[in-house]
Structures are given as structure tokens and as C-alpha cells.
Design a protein around this motif. Sequence first.
Motif, PDB file in Angstrom:
ATOM      1  N   PRO A   1     -33.897  10.089  35.013  1.00 37.95           N
ATOM      2  CA  PRO A   1     -34.593   9.842  36.280  1.00 37.95           C
ATOM      3  C   PRO A   1     -33.988  10.598  37.469  1.00 37.95           C
ATOM      4  CG  PRO A   1     -33.374   7.883  35.586  1.00 37.95           C
ATOM      5  CD  PRO A   1     -33.255   8.894  34.485  1.00 37.95           C
ATOM      6  N   LYS A   2     -32.766  11.058  37.330  1.00 37.91           N
ATOM      7  CA  LYS A   2     -32.123  11.775  38.439  1.00 37.91           C
ATOM      8  C   LYS A   2     -32.502  13.257  38.463  1.00 37.91           C
ATOM      9  CE  LYS A   2     -27.711  12.507  40.711  1.00 37.91           C
ATOM     10  NZ  LYS A   2     -26.277  12.194  40.704  1.00 37.91           N
ATOM     11  N   CYS A   3     -32.355  13.939  37.310  1.00 33.81           N
ATOM     12  CA  CYS A   3     -32.607  15.391  37.280  1.00 33.81           C
ATOM     13  C   CYS A   3     -33.879  15.771  36.525  1.00 33.81           C
ATOM     14  CB  CYS A   3     -31.410  16.110  36.663  1.00 33.81           C
ATOM     15  SG  CYS A   3     -31.218  15.861  34.879  1.00 33.81           S
ATOM     16  N   ARG A   4     -34.498  14.784  35.888  1.00 31.94           N
ATOM     17  CA  ARG A   4     -35.715  15.003  35.072  1.00 31.94           C
ATOM     18  C   ARG A   4     -35.431  15.851  33.833  1.00 31.94           C
ATOM     19  NH1 ARG A   4     -37.631  11.234  37.847  1.00 31.94           N
ATOM     20  NH2 ARG A   4     -38.870  11.588  39.705  1.00 31.94           N
ATOM     21  N   GLY A   5     -34.146  15.957  33.467  1.00 28.08           N
ATOM     22  CA  GLY A   5     -33.749  16.756  32.315  1.00 28.08           C
ATOM     23  C   GLY A   5     -33.777  15.973  31.016  1.00 28.08           C
ATOM     24  N   ASP A   6     -33.421  16.667  29.964  1.00 29.82           N
ATOM     25  CA  ASP A   6     -33.392  16.075  28.631  1.00 29.82           C
ATOM     26  C   ASP A   6     -32.279  15.042  28.521  1.00 29.82           C
ATOM     27  OD1 ASP A   6     -35.476  17.669  27.762  1.00 29.82           O
ATOM     28  OD2 ASP A   6     -34.142  19.243  27.028  1.00 29.82           O
ATOM     29  N   ILE A   7     -32.526  14.043  27.702  1.00 34.37           N
ATOM     30  CA  ILE A   7     -31.541  13.006  27.419  1.00 34.37           C
ATOM     31  C   ILE A   7     -31.349  12.928  25.912  1.00 34.37           C
ATOM     32  CG2 ILE A   7     -31.893  11.638  29.499  1.00 34.37           C
ATOM     33  CD1 ILE A   7     -33.484  10.410  26.379  1.00 34.37           C
ATOM     34  N   ARG A   8     -30.313  12.199  25.511  1.00 30.77           N
ATOM     35  CA  ARG A   8     -30.070  11.988  24.086  1.00 30.77           C
ATOM     36  C   ARG A   8     -29.462  10.608  23.904  1.00 30.77           C
ATOM     37  NH1 ARG A   8     -24.627  12.391  23.150  1.00 30.77           N
ATOM     38  NH2 ARG A   8     -23.426  13.541  24.710  1.00 30.77           N
TER      39      ARG A   8
END
Length: 61
Positions: A14-21
Motif C-alpha cells: 500500500p505504500k509503494c504499490r510494488g510487489d510483495i511476497r
Amino acid sequence: MSIDKELLEILACPKCRGDIRLSKDEKYIVCDNCKLLYEIREDIPVMLIDEAKQVENTDEY
């Protein structure tokens, strides 16, 4: 029970809209870019920036 793999594919940090795992112990959703850990409570990821845990190195998770 673990987080559904399809859910992981559509979630983003939610902060950078990047990928998570998923963390190795499956207790956290990890954003390597922001170095944030989002806790998983009762099989529900808590994706709130204010409740995320800031870490220096995400490699151990």
C-alpha cells in the motif's frame, strides 16, 4: 492455513504499490522495496502502513 496464492498475486504494497511476497515463516507479507512487514492475523493480511513493521533487511524474512 496459509494465504491463498491467487490473493498474493493481486496484492501490492500500500505504500509503494510494488510487489510483495510471503515471508519464509508465512507470518508476514513482505515488501522488499519499502522494507516493511505486514502481519498476517488469523489468515488475513493487515495491509496498513501504520501497523507495518519497518526492518533494515528483509532477506531474513
